[in-house]
Scaffold this active site. Structure first.
Site, PDB file in Angstrom:
ATOM      1  N   SER B 117       0.815  -1.217   0.000  1.00 51.86           N
ATOM      2  CA  SER B 117       0.000   0.000   0.000  1.00 51.86           C
ATOM      3  C   SER B 117       0.849   1.268   0.000  1.00 51.86           C
ATOM      4  CB  SER B 117      -0.931   0.018   1.219  1.00 51.86           C
ATOM      5  OG  SER B 117      -1.920  -0.967   1.085  1.00 51.86           O
ATOM      6  N   HIS B 306      -6.576 -10.326   4.186  1.00 54.07           N
ATOM      7  CA  HIS B 306      -5.345 -10.961   4.674  1.00 54.07           C
ATOM      8  C   HIS B 306      -5.665 -12.137   5.591  1.00 54.07           C
ATOM      9  CE1 HIS B 306      -1.874  -8.806   3.209  1.00 54.07           C
ATOM     10  NE2 HIS B 306      -2.415  -7.643   3.482  1.00 54.07           N
TER      11      HIS B 306
END
Lengths: 68, 418
Positions: B117, B306
């Protein structure tokens, strides 16, 4: 080491090659890291007890129960 | 089996010594867990799906006054489809999917086919590729101005709204420049020093000095006090946010990431209030009708993916979709607001294999995860409002802020920091 547990933290960006319940050997690659990054390896032999995601650090926290 | 306090302490001591011996950082499990919402993940009653699957209207307006840039962290195309299927059956659509312009965006970073990210956020904010982990600078550590900073320099009001810590990788990419995403205390300082008008999210711990028991800092810098000294109105609850006035508002609703459940404000409520405050700030600035730039992130889609949690991923995607709906509602009334919705990358390698998979927790949806990490494929991008058509087709993530800059008349862009 008896009854011991090793905690390993690896970047959560990349694909793990192990999951809870897997047996691992010391030095075994535990994450598929593409391109230029350094691969992560198991620091000890044992069994993967758990894999949890730590969002604060964006890491997987892998608990390895060490082999006797 | 329970342990006595002394036995437990001895166990921890021995374990710590052994871990140091093998060169691995010991990490007590209780230090990293985040508090998820104390809600039934199957209860989606908070969400109102679209009444129609028809696309939102195209606009003939050409002048872009405001930009609302919505980023679903880790939100792949199949994650969106999964959420739409959950609330509307196989043909179900989210508000996101009703935006009239659709494109694809490649996500690889400067050093990896699979981005994180930080690098993805830097590409989306600065228009340059960098290495995973780096924020607002090239691999050679040359800082580049972000689209938010460039808009601010043009006289626009600016804001960041997230459900993670305010200093997490994606918001950091729009308002700071550091070598590592892990430097959250420094990022918090930069966000305030940059005088971003509206900052709403979690992560109060990085704004408090280490003397505070809830601090996440290792120094005595009191960023919260600094913010108030330079004119920020500070709020820590929904009521305070609704009542807030002024050109600069700092809203930190948890010490860590948001829990995405009441009584804290939802992402949609924060988005609505940010738009209200940014319009006020825009009107009160020296340049009349200077407009605003707002980045909104659904931060925790990534986190649920995740952990390969189907219902959690759906819930976070719907919370994000509510925020997009709020942005679109404003944009349609305003007529001069460009709304862009995309993801920084995909997480989980979500595959929809259909029903009948009785071994999976949600056999009706038939979801398979191919990884607990990120995947490197392209993500979707949607747009609405003036200039939206420029975001169709297949593009690089670095193209997005470049196109926004063109539409706002910002040039040159990208460009290094002075």
């Amino acid at each position: 080491m008896k009854d011991g547990r090793t905690i390993l933290r690896v970047d959560a960006t990349y694909h793990l090659l192990v999951q809870a319940g897997d047996a691992v050997r010391q030095g075994q690659h535990i994450q598929k890291v593409p391109d230029t990054s350094v691969p992560s390896v198991a620091p000890v032999s044992g069994t993967i007890e758990s894999v949890q995601f730590d969002p604060t650090n964006h890491e997987f926290v892998i608990a390895i129960a060490s082999a006797c | 089996m329970s342990r006595s306090a002394n036995g437990s302490s001895l166990y921890v001591l021995i374990l710590s010594v052994l871990l140091l011996f093998v060169g691995v950082r010991p990490s007590p499990a209780t230090n990293f867990t985040y508090e998820t919402a104390k809600v039934d993940p199957n209860d989606l009653s908070f969400y109102q799906p679209p009444m129609t699957a028809e696309p939102y209207p195209l606009t003939s307006a050409t002048k872009v006054r405001n930009v609302i840039f919505c980023i679903g962290d880790g939100m792949g195309i199949n994650t969106v489809a999964l959420a739409g299927t959950k609330v509307g059956g196989p043909g179900g659509k989210l508000h996101i999917e009703r935006l009239p312009i659709t494109g694809l965006m490649r996500t690889y970073s400067a050093n990896s086919r699979v981005t994180d990210s930080a690098a993805a956020g830097t590409a989306l904010a600065c228009g340059v590729k960098t290495k995973n982990g780096m924020i607002g600078m090239t691999p050679e550590e040359t800082g580049y101005i972000t689209i938010l900073e460039a808009a601010q320099a043009k006289g626009m009001a600016t804001g960041l709204v997230v459900t993670c810590t305010m200093s997490h990788a994606t918001p950091a990419s729009f308002g700071s420049h550091v070598k590592s995403r892990k430097l959250e205390p420094a990022i918090a300082e930069q966000l305030v020093a940059n005088r971003i008008n509206i900052l709403l999210g979690g992560g109060r711990k990085y704004f408090l000095p280490q003397s505070d028991p809830n601090s996440g800092r290792k120094d005595n810098v009191d960023v919260l006090a600094q913010a108030q000294e330079v004119g920020y109105t500070y709020v820590d609850a929904l009521a305070g946010l609704r009542a807030a006035r002024g050109s600069h508002v700092l809203g930190l609703f948890q010490f860590d990431a948001l829990k995405t459940a009441g009584p804290e404000p939802t992402l949609a409520q924060m988005t609505q209030q940010a738009i209200r405050l940014l319009r006020q700030a825009s009107r009160e600035s020296n340049r009349t009708k200077s407009g605003f730039f707002l980045m909104v992130e659904g931060s925790q889609i990534d986190w649920e993916c995740h952990s390969n949690k189907v219902n959690g991923a759906i819930r976070q995607t719907l919370l994000f979709d509510q925020a997009v709906e709020a942005a679109v509602d404003f944009a349609l009334k305003d007529g001069h607001t460009l709304v862009i919705v995309t993801a920084d990358h995909e997480t989980g390698g979500v595959t929809l294999i259909g029903g009948g998979d009785e071994d999976k927790p949600d056999p009706e949806l038939g979801v398979r995860w191919s990884t607990k990490g990120h995947s490197g494929g392209p993500v979707a991008i949607w747009a609405l409002g003036p200039g939206a058509a420029r975001f169709s087709g297949v593009q690089e993530n670095t193209d997005i802020p470049r196109k926004i800059a063109q539409l706002l008349g910002i040039r040159p862009f990208p460009r290094p920091l002075k």
